[in-house]
Design a protein around this motif. Structure first.
Motif, mmCIF file in Angstrom:
data_model
loop_
_atom_site.group_PDB
_atom_site.id
_atom_site.type_symbol
_atom_site.label_atom_id
_atom_site.label_comp_id
_atom_site.label_asym_id
_atom_site.label_seq_id
_atom_site.Cartn_x
_atom_site.Cartn_y
_atom_site.Cartn_z
ATOM 1 N N GLY A 1 4.693 15.302 -1.825
ATOM 2 C CA GLY A 1 3.391 15.311 -1.171
ATOM 3 C C GLY A 1 2.932 13.969 -0.645
ATOM 4 O O GLY A 1 1.879 13.885 -0.039
ATOM 5 N N PHE A 2 3.685 12.920 -0.873
ATOM 6 C CA PHE A 2 3.284 11.587 -0.405
ATOM 7 C C PHE A 2 3.661 11.421 1.052
ATOM 8 O O PHE A 2 4.812 11.590 1.431
ATOM 9 C CB PHE A 2 3.973 10.502 -1.252
ATOM 10 C CG PHE A 2 3.598 9.094 -0.862
ATOM 11 C CD1 PHE A 2 2.483 8.487 -1.412
ATOM 12 C CD2 PHE A 2 4.354 8.386 0.057
ATOM 13 C CE1 PHE A 2 2.138 7.183 -1.072
ATOM 14 C CE2 PHE A 2 4.017 7.087 0.405
ATOM 15 C CZ PHE A 2 2.909 6.490 -0.161
ATOM 16 N N LYS A 3 2.684 11.116 1.878
ATOM 17 C CA LYS A 3 2.901 10.805 3.287
ATOM 18 C C LYS A 3 2.139 9.535 3.604
ATOM 19 O O LYS A 3 1.135 9.216 2.964
ATOM 20 C CB LYS A 3 2.436 11.944 4.209
ATOM 21 C CG LYS A 3 3.280 13.190 4.090
ATOM 22 C CD LYS A 3 4.675 12.944 4.622
ATOM 23 C CE LYS A 3 5.520 14.190 4.546
ATOM 24 N NZ LYS A 3 6.882 13.962 5.007
ATOM 25 N N PHE A 4 2.604 8.820 4.595
ATOM 26 C CA PHE A 4 2.065 7.498 4.888
ATOM 27 C C PHE A 4 1.724 7.383 6.364
ATOM 28 O O PHE A 4 2.507 7.763 7.226
ATOM 29 C CB PHE A 4 3.125 6.447 4.516
ATOM 30 C CG PHE A 4 2.684 5.035 4.684
ATOM 31 C CD1 PHE A 4 1.912 4.418 3.726
ATOM 32 C CD2 PHE A 4 3.048 4.305 5.803
ATOM 33 C CE1 PHE A 4 1.502 3.102 3.868
ATOM 34 C CE2 PHE A 4 2.642 2.995 5.959
ATOM 35 C CZ PHE A 4 1.863 2.391 4.985
ATOM 36 N N ASP A 5 0.528 6.876 6.634
ATOM 37 C CA ASP A 5 0.093 6.561 7.991
ATOM 38 C C ASP A 5 -0.268 5.086 8.012
ATOM 39 O O ASP A 5 -0.832 4.577 7.040
ATOM 40 C CB ASP A 5 -1.137 7.376 8.388
ATOM 41 C CG ASP A 5 -0.831 8.847 8.550
ATOM 42 O OD1 ASP A 5 -0.303 9.217 9.607
ATOM 43 O OD2 ASP A 5 -1.125 9.629 7.626
ATOM 44 N N ALA A 6 0.024 4.419 9.117
ATOM 45 C CA ALA A 6 -0.299 2.993 9.227
ATOM 46 C C ALA A 6 -0.870 2.690 10.598
ATOM 47 O O ALA A 6 -0.451 3.265 11.607
ATOM 48 C CB ALA A 6 0.956 2.148 9.004
ATOM 49 N N VAL A 7 -1.835 1.783 10.607
ATOM 50 C CA VAL A 7 -2.337 1.204 11.843
ATOM 51 C C VAL A 7 -1.797 -0.217 11.879
ATOM 52 O O VAL A 7 -1.996 -0.985 10.933
ATOM 53 C CB VAL A 7 -3.884 1.184 11.875
ATOM 54 C CG1 VAL A 7 -4.389 0.366 13.039
ATOM 55 C CG2 VAL A 7 -4.425 2.596 11.952
ATOM 56 N N VAL A 8 -1.103 -0.543 12.947
ATOM 57 C CA VAL A 8 -0.533 -1.877 13.121
ATOM 58 C C VAL A 8 -1.500 -2.684 13.970
ATOM 59 O O VAL A 8 -1.923 -2.236 15.038
ATOM 60 C CB VAL A 8 0.854 -1.785 13.797
ATOM 61 C CG1 VAL A 8 1.423 -3.173 14.046
ATOM 62 C CG2 VAL A 8 1.797 -0.936 12.947
ATOM 63 N N CYS B 1 0.696 5.067 -6.636
ATOM 64 C CA CYS B 1 0.519 5.380 -5.212
ATOM 65 C C CYS B 1 0.225 4.121 -4.396
ATOM 66 O O CYS B 1 0.692 3.989 -3.267
ATOM 67 C CB CYS B 1 -0.586 6.411 -5.015
ATOM 68 S SG CYS B 1 -0.102 8.064 -5.536
ATOM 69 N N LEU B 2 -0.540 3.183 -4.966
ATOM 70 C CA LEU B 2 -0.784 1.929 -4.254
ATOM 71 C C LEU B 2 0.496 1.106 -4.141
ATOM 72 O O LEU B 2 0.732 0.451 -3.120
ATOM 73 C CB LEU B 2 -1.880 1.110 -4.935
ATOM 74 C CG LEU B 2 -3.303 1.615 -4.763
ATOM 75 C CD1 LEU B 2 -4.272 0.769 -5.584
ATOM 76 C CD2 LEU B 2 -3.720 1.617 -3.300
ATOM 77 N N GLN B 3 1.338 1.141 -5.167
ATOM 78 C CA GLN B 3 2.617 0.433 -5.091
ATOM 79 C C GLN B 3 3.489 1.038 -3.996
ATOM 80 O O GLN B 3 4.117 0.317 -3.218
ATOM 81 C CB GLN B 3 3.334 0.483 -6.433
ATOM 82 C CG GLN B 3 2.659 -0.357 -7.495
ATOM 83 C CD GLN B 3 3.328 -0.221 -8.843
ATOM 84 O OE1 GLN B 3 4.455 0.241 -8.956
ATOM 85 N NE2 GLN B 3 2.639 -0.638 -9.882
ATOM 86 N N ALA B 4 3.514 2.361 -3.923
ATOM 87 C CA ALA B 4 4.286 3.029 -2.874
ATOM 88 C C ALA B 4 3.723 2.698 -1.498
ATOM 89 O O ALA B 4 4.474 2.413 -0.557
ATOM 90 C CB ALA B 4 4.289 4.543 -3.107
ATOM 91 N N ALA B 5 2.388 2.709 -1.381
ATOM 92 C CA ALA B 5 1.748 2.374 -0.100
ATOM 93 C C ALA B 5 2.043 0.927 0.289
ATOM 94 O O ALA B 5 2.301 0.636 1.461
ATOM 95 C CB ALA B 5 0.245 2.617 -0.176
ATOM 96 N N ASP B 6 2.015 0.012 -0.684
ATOM 97 C CA ASP B 6 2.344 -1.393 -0.400
ATOM 98 C C ASP B 6 3.767 -1.529 0.131
ATOM 99 O O ASP B 6 4.025 -2.264 1.084
ATOM 100 C CB ASP B 6 2.183 -2.260 -1.653
ATOM 101 C CG ASP B 6 0.765 -2.720 -1.886
ATOM 102 O OD1 ASP B 6 -0.094 -2.539 -1.000
ATOM 103 O OD2 ASP B 6 0.512 -3.282 -2.970
ATOM 104 N N TYR B 7 4.705 -0.820 -0.494
ATOM 105 C CA TYR B 7 6.088 -0.895 -0.033
ATOM 106 C C TYR B 7 6.211 -0.327 1.379
ATOM 107 O O TYR B 7 6.864 -0.925 2.242
ATOM 108 C CB TYR B 7 7.054 -0.164 -0.982
ATOM 109 C CG TYR B 7 8.480 -0.335 -0.526
ATOM 110 C CD1 TYR B 7 9.199 -1.461 -0.870
ATOM 111 C CD2 TYR B 7 9.088 0.612 0.304
ATOM 112 C CE1 TYR B 7 10.499 -1.650 -0.418
ATOM 113 C CE2 TYR B 7 10.378 0.438 0.762
ATOM 114 C CZ TYR B 7 11.084 -0.699 0.399
ATOM 115 O OH TYR B 7 12.361 -0.884 0.867
#
Length: 139
Positions: free
Chosen positions: A3-10, A94-100
């Motif tokens: 269920g983990f998905k990641f979105d980023a604004v560069v 989850c924050l560690q995963a997001a940081d990576y």
């Protein structure tokens, strides 16, 4: 990682207008674009939204950044319930995963290094350069 998905604004910082250099304005401003995009995928107005950030170490800045985040979140969610939490990244998986993931996206955009990004690309929903059309550089 179910269920983990990641979105980023560069954000290419040298294209950012100096009026936004203060982190009390910078981070909430650009996080607003990201959160607005993410919130659009969750349409159940009764479902609580939980936003978790890394801890902000300086109390004075924490209060200002938190107020700005809450203002932007409320502006996007209206009356929908939400919770804003700050946890040390080291204590939250989850924050560690997001940081990576953020680091891998950073390496992709800044250095063209794709190896870390290739390892997480199945988790990435989006990573887009919000200032890609900007032509003015401030430094």
């Amino acid at each position: 990682m179910g269920g983990f998905k990641f979105d980023a604004v560069v954000v290419e910082k040298r294209k950012v207008n100096p009026v936004l250099y203060n982190e009390v304005r910078f981070y909430p401003q650009f996080a607003n674009y990201l959160l607005k995009y993410v919130f659009a995928r969750y349409s159940d107005m009764k479902e609580r939204i939980v936003v978790i950030t890394d801890s902000i170490p300086v109390k004075k800045k924490k209060q200002a950044v938190e107020k700005a985040f809450k203002t932007f979140i409320r502006g996007n969610l209206g009356r929908r319930p939400f919770t804003l939490l700050h946890h040390p990244a080291a204590s939250h998986a989850c924050l560690q995963a997001a940081d990576y993931c953020a680091w891998a996206v950073y390496r992709k955009w800044k250095d063209g290094e794709l190896r870390p990004y290739e390892e997480i690309k199945q988790l990435v929903r989006s990573d887009f350069d919000i200032l890609r059309h900007g032509e003015e550089y401030f430094y």
